[in-house]
Design a protein around this motif. Structure first.
Motif, PDB file in Angstrom:
ATOM      1  N   GLN A   1       1.079  -1.193  -0.169  1.00  0.00           N
ATOM      2  CA  GLN A   1       0.031  -0.072   0.130  1.00  0.00           C
ATOM      3  C   GLN A   1       0.756   1.288  -0.151  1.00  0.00           C
ATOM      4  O   GLN A   1       0.631   2.268  -0.616  1.00  0.00           O
ATOM      5  CB  GLN A   1      -0.899  -0.173   1.162  1.00  0.00           C
TER       6      GLN A   1
ATOM      7  N   ALA B   1       1.780   1.674  -3.519  1.00  0.00           N
ATOM      8  CA  ALA B   1       0.878   2.277  -4.240  1.00  0.00           C
ATOM      9  C   ALA B   1       0.513   3.904  -4.183  1.00  0.00           C
ATOM     10  O   ALA B   1       0.429   4.363  -4.853  1.00  0.00           O
ATOM     11  CB  ALA B   1      -0.352   1.427  -3.956  1.00  0.00           C
ATOM     12  N   LEU B   2       0.830   4.017  -2.763  1.00  0.00           N
ATOM     13  CA  LEU B   2       0.646   5.569  -2.397  1.00  0.00           C
ATOM     14  C   LEU B   2       1.727   6.428  -3.134  1.00  0.00           C
ATOM     15  O   LEU B   2       1.493   7.325  -3.989  1.00  0.00           O
ATOM     16  CB  LEU B   2       0.879   5.900  -0.817  1.00  0.00           C
TER      17      LEU B   2
ATOM     18  N   HIS C   1       3.020   5.489  -5.852  1.00  0.00           N
ATOM     19  CA  HIS C   1       2.793   5.614  -7.303  1.00  0.00           C
ATOM     20  C   HIS C   1       1.556   6.727  -7.586  1.00  0.00           C
ATOM     21  O   HIS C   1       1.487   7.526  -8.522  1.00  0.00           O
ATOM     22  CB  HIS C   1       2.407   4.193  -7.863  1.00  0.00           C
ATOM     23  N   LYS C   2       0.750   6.729  -6.497  1.00  0.00           N
ATOM     24  CA  LYS C   2      -0.251   7.622  -6.574  1.00  0.00           C
ATOM     25  C   LYS C   2       0.096   9.055  -6.779  1.00  0.00           C
ATOM     26  O   LYS C   2      -0.145  10.137  -7.289  1.00  0.00           O
ATOM     27  CB  LYS C   2      -1.349   7.396  -5.468  1.00  0.00           C
TER      28      LYS C   2
ATOM     29  N   SER D   1      -2.343  10.599   3.829  1.00  0.00           N
ATOM     30  CA  SER D   1      -2.776   9.219   3.213  1.00  0.00           C
ATOM     31  C   SER D   1      -2.059   7.899   3.874  1.00  0.00           C
ATOM     32  O   SER D   1      -2.828   7.082   4.011  1.00  0.00           O
ATOM     33  CB  SER D   1      -2.432   9.311   1.681  1.00  0.00           C
TER      34      SER D   1
END
Length: 105
Positions: A72, A75-76, A78-79, A99
Motif C-alpha cells: 500500500q 501504491a501511495l 505511485h499515486k 494518506s
C-alpha cells in the motif's frame, strides 16, 4: 493638620495604584491585541521546513511498511507519481503523510 497630611498621603497612594492599574490594563490590551493579530494571521497550518516534512513522511512510510502495508505504501508513492519518496514533490508531503497515516484503518 496631621489628619489632612494623612489623607493627602492616602490620596497620593491611591493615585499611584490607579496609575499602575491603568498601565496594567493597557499592557493587557496590547497583549490581547497582538495575540488576536497573530491568531488571525495563523492559518492553522504549521510552517514547516520541507526537509523536516520529508523526514516526518519517511518515518510514517517506514512505520506503515513495518506494520505490513508495504504494498500500500508503494501504491501511495505511485499515486503521487513517484517510485520513491525523494521523487515526490515537496508540496505533496502533507497529503502523502495523511494518506499513509490512514493505511490500515
Amino acid at each position: 493638620m496631621s489628619m489632612m497630611n494623612n489623607l493627602d498621603l492616602k490620596l497620593k497612594e491611591l493615585e499611584t495604584q490607579i496609575d499602575q492599574a491603568k498601565e496594567t490594563v493597557q499592557s493587557v490590551r496590547q497583549l490581547l491585541s497582538s495575540n488576536e493579530n497573530e491568531a488571525s494571521s495563523y492559518d492553522g497550518q504549521p510552517k514547516r521546513n520541507p526537509v523536516e516534512d520529508k523526514v516526518t513522511v519517511r518515518k510514517m512510510l517506514a512505520k506503515k511498511s513495518a506494520e505490513g502495508y508495504t504494498a500500500q505504501v508503494k501504491a501511495l508513492l505511485h499515486k503521487f507519481g513517484a517510485e520513491k519518496l525523494s521523487d515526490v514533490d515537496p508540496k505533496d508531503y502533507k497529503d502523502l503523510y495523511y494518506s499513509a497515516e490512514g493505511l490500515g484503518q
